[in-house]
Design a protein around this motif. Structure first.
Motif, PDB file in Angstrom:
ATOM      1  N   VAL A  61       0.812  -1.219   0.000  1.00 57.54           N
ATOM      2  CA  VAL A  61       0.000   0.000   0.000  1.00 57.54           C
ATOM      3  C   VAL A  61       0.850   1.275   0.000  1.00 57.54           C
ATOM      4  O   VAL A  61       0.340   2.362   0.256  1.00 57.54           O
ATOM      5  CB  VAL A  61      -1.013   0.009   1.174  1.00 57.54           C
ATOM      6  CG1 VAL A  61      -1.971  -1.161   1.057  1.00 57.54           C
ATOM      7  CG2 VAL A  61      -0.327   0.015   2.525  1.00 57.54           C
ATOM      8  N   ARG A  62       2.136   1.132  -0.334  1.00 56.42           N
ATOM      9  CA  ARG A  62       3.018   2.301  -0.431  1.00 56.42           C
ATOM     10  C   ARG A  62       2.741   3.057  -1.725  1.00 56.42           C
ATOM     11  O   ARG A  62       1.989   2.614  -2.588  1.00 56.42           O
ATOM     12  CB  ARG A  62       4.489   1.855  -0.401  1.00 56.42           C
ATOM     13  CG  ARG A  62       4.880   1.149   0.887  1.00 56.42           C
ATOM     14  CD  ARG A  62       6.300   0.633   0.841  1.00 56.42           C
ATOM     15  NE  ARG A  62       6.462  -0.317  -0.247  1.00 56.42           N
ATOM     16  CZ  ARG A  62       7.625  -0.589  -0.839  1.00 56.42           C
ATOM     17  NH1 ARG A  62       8.731   0.014  -0.450  1.00 56.42           N
ATOM     18  NH2 ARG A  62       7.676  -1.474  -1.815  1.00 56.42           N
ATOM     19  N   ALA A 103       5.678   0.848   4.262  1.00 58.05           N
ATOM     20  CA  ALA A 103       7.094   0.997   4.589  1.00 58.05           C
ATOM     21  C   ALA A 103       7.382   0.617   6.037  1.00 58.05           C
ATOM     22  O   ALA A 103       8.318  -0.131   6.314  1.00 58.05           O
ATOM     23  CB  ALA A 103       7.566   2.421   4.313  1.00 58.05           C
ATOM     24  N   GLY A 104       6.572   1.124   6.970  1.00 54.84           N
ATOM     25  CA  GLY A 104       6.863   0.904   8.379  1.00 54.84           C
ATOM     26  C   GLY A 104       5.720   0.384   9.215  1.00 54.84           C
ATOM     27  O   GLY A 104       5.897   0.057  10.378  1.00 54.84           O
ATOM     28  N   TYR A 124      -3.166 -10.821   6.953  1.00 55.89           N
ATOM     29  CA  TYR A 124      -1.872 -10.843   7.644  1.00 55.89           C
ATOM     30  C   TYR A 124      -1.202  -9.494   7.430  1.00 55.89           C
ATOM     31  O   TYR A 124      -1.091  -9.034   6.300  1.00 55.89           O
ATOM     32  CB  TYR A 124      -0.979 -11.959   7.096  1.00 55.89           C
ATOM     33  CG  TYR A 124      -1.542 -13.335   7.336  1.00 55.89           C
ATOM     34  CD1 TYR A 124      -1.171 -14.068   8.452  1.00 55.89           C
ATOM     35  CD2 TYR A 124      -2.462 -13.892   6.451  1.00 55.89           C
ATOM     36  CE1 TYR A 124      -1.700 -15.333   8.686  1.00 55.89           C
ATOM     37  CE2 TYR A 124      -2.994 -15.147   6.670  1.00 55.89           C
ATOM     38  CZ  TYR A 124      -2.610 -15.861   7.791  1.00 55.89           C
ATOM     39  OH  TYR A 124      -3.140 -17.100   8.013  1.00 55.89           O
ATOM     40  N   HIS A 125      -0.788  -8.880   8.499  1.00 56.22           N
ATOM     41  CA  HIS A 125      -0.151  -7.565   8.448  1.00 56.22           C
ATOM     42  C   HIS A 125       1.339  -7.738   8.729  1.00 56.22           C
ATOM     43  O   HIS A 125       1.716  -8.334   9.740  1.00 56.22           O
ATOM     44  CB  HIS A 125      -0.781  -6.646   9.499  1.00 56.22           C
ATOM     45  CG  HIS A 125      -0.105  -5.329   9.605  1.00 56.22           C
ATOM     46  ND1 HIS A 125       0.831  -5.059  10.581  1.00 56.22           N
ATOM     47  CD2 HIS A 125      -0.202  -4.214   8.849  1.00 56.22           C
ATOM     48  CE1 HIS A 125       1.261  -3.822  10.434  1.00 56.22           C
ATOM     49  NE2 HIS A 125       0.658  -3.295   9.386  1.00 56.22           N
ATOM     50  N   LEU A 126       2.181  -7.220   7.849  1.00 54.63           N
ATOM     51  CA  LEU A 126       3.631  -7.306   8.040  1.00 54.63           C
ATOM     52  C   LEU A 126       4.061  -6.254   9.058  1.00 54.63           C
ATOM     53  O   LEU A 126       4.102  -5.065   8.756  1.00 54.63           O
ATOM     54  CB  LEU A 126       4.366  -7.120   6.712  1.00 54.63           C
ATOM     55  CG  LEU A 126       5.893  -7.154   6.760  1.00 54.63           C
ATOM     56  CD1 LEU A 126       6.411  -8.429   7.409  1.00 54.63           C
ATOM     57  CD2 LEU A 126       6.465  -6.992   5.360  1.00 54.63           C
ATOM     58  N   HIS A 127       4.346  -6.711  10.266  1.00 51.33           N
ATOM     59  CA  HIS A 127       4.750  -5.826  11.359  1.00 51.33           C
ATOM     60  C   HIS A 127       6.030  -5.084  10.991  1.00 51.33           C
ATOM     61  O   HIS A 127       6.992  -5.680  10.563  1.00 51.33           O
ATOM     62  CB  HIS A 127       4.956  -6.652  12.632  1.00 51.33           C
ATOM     63  CG  HIS A 127       5.219  -5.839  13.844  1.00 51.33           C
ATOM     64  ND1 HIS A 127       4.281  -5.005  14.383  1.00 51.33           N
ATOM     65  CD2 HIS A 127       6.318  -5.739  14.623  1.00 51.33           C
ATOM     66  CE1 HIS A 127       4.788  -4.418  15.447  1.00 51.33           C
ATOM     67  NE2 HIS A 127       6.023  -4.844  15.622  1.00 51.33           N
ATOM     68  N   ARG A 128       5.991  -3.789  11.119  1.00 54.41           N
ATOM     69  CA  ARG A 128       7.098  -2.883  10.788  1.00 54.41           C
ATOM     70  C   ARG A 128       7.355  -2.804   9.282  1.00 54.41           C
ATOM     71  O   ARG A 128       8.349  -2.242   8.837  1.00 54.41           O
ATOM     72  CB  ARG A 128       8.377  -3.224  11.526  1.00 54.41           C
ATOM     73  CG  ARG A 128       8.265  -3.194  13.022  1.00 54.41           C
ATOM     74  CD  ARG A 128       8.302  -1.779  13.557  1.00 54.41           C
ATOM     75  NE  ARG A 128       8.281  -1.786  15.011  1.00 54.41           N
ATOM     76  CZ  ARG A 128       7.280  -1.314  15.732  1.00 54.41           C
ATOM     77  NH1 ARG A 128       6.236  -0.789  15.156  1.00 54.41           N
ATOM     78  NH2 ARG A 128       7.309  -1.357  17.032  1.00 54.41           N
TER      79      ARG A 128
END
Length: 146
Positions: A61-62, A103-104, A124-128
């Motif tokens: 989503v960047r 990104a973060g 699923y959310h990519l932490h950081r």
């Protein structure tokens, strides 16, 4: 020299406030619902997900410019800042797992809220975010501007 300690204290207070806020947000966002999964995964867990669930969709989503600099392999780019974001992600398969990242981690948490509202069953959310993926030394795909 006299400004160093106050500056460090302000920085520490801001960091603590962010971790407190993020923790509250995560507890609300990543709660179990009957028949649905919404979890926060670290980079290696995300890689394992992509290796074991080959039908998983990867949503970056960047911005286009960020995406053009490299991405998680197999990712599609739908910028959270795009006016048609909701409509474009609604076209994804809601029954297949989706790994979402930015990104973060801030924008992708906003995207998780949208995906939940649209009825996605396995999020699923990519932490950081992408930074954690790169920091873990995981493979990066070079992309063209979409």
């Amino acid at each position: 020299m006299n400004l160093i300690l106050p500056a460090l204290l302000v920085f520490a207070a801001i960091c603590l406030a962010w971790f407190w806020y993020e923790g509250r947000w995560d507890r609300r966002l990543f709660t179990a619902e009957v028949g649905r999964k919404c979890v926060n995964v670290r980079a290696r867990g995300a890689r394992e997900l992509l290796q074991t669930q080959t039908d998983a969709q990867v949503l970056d989503v960047r911005s286009r410019k960020e995406f053009a600099g490299g991405a998680v392999p197999g990712a599609i780019n739908v910028s959270l800042g795009d006016a048609t974001f909701r409509e474009r992600v609604a076209d994804l398969d809601r029954t297949r797992p989706v790994l979402v990242y930015c990104a973060g981690g801030f924008r992708s948490r906003k995207a998780v809220e949208v995906l939940r509202a649209l009825g996605f069953q396995s999020i699923y959310h990519l932490h950081r975010g992408y930074h954690s993926w790169k920091f873990a030394g995981l493979p990066v795909a070079k992309t063209a501007n979409p």
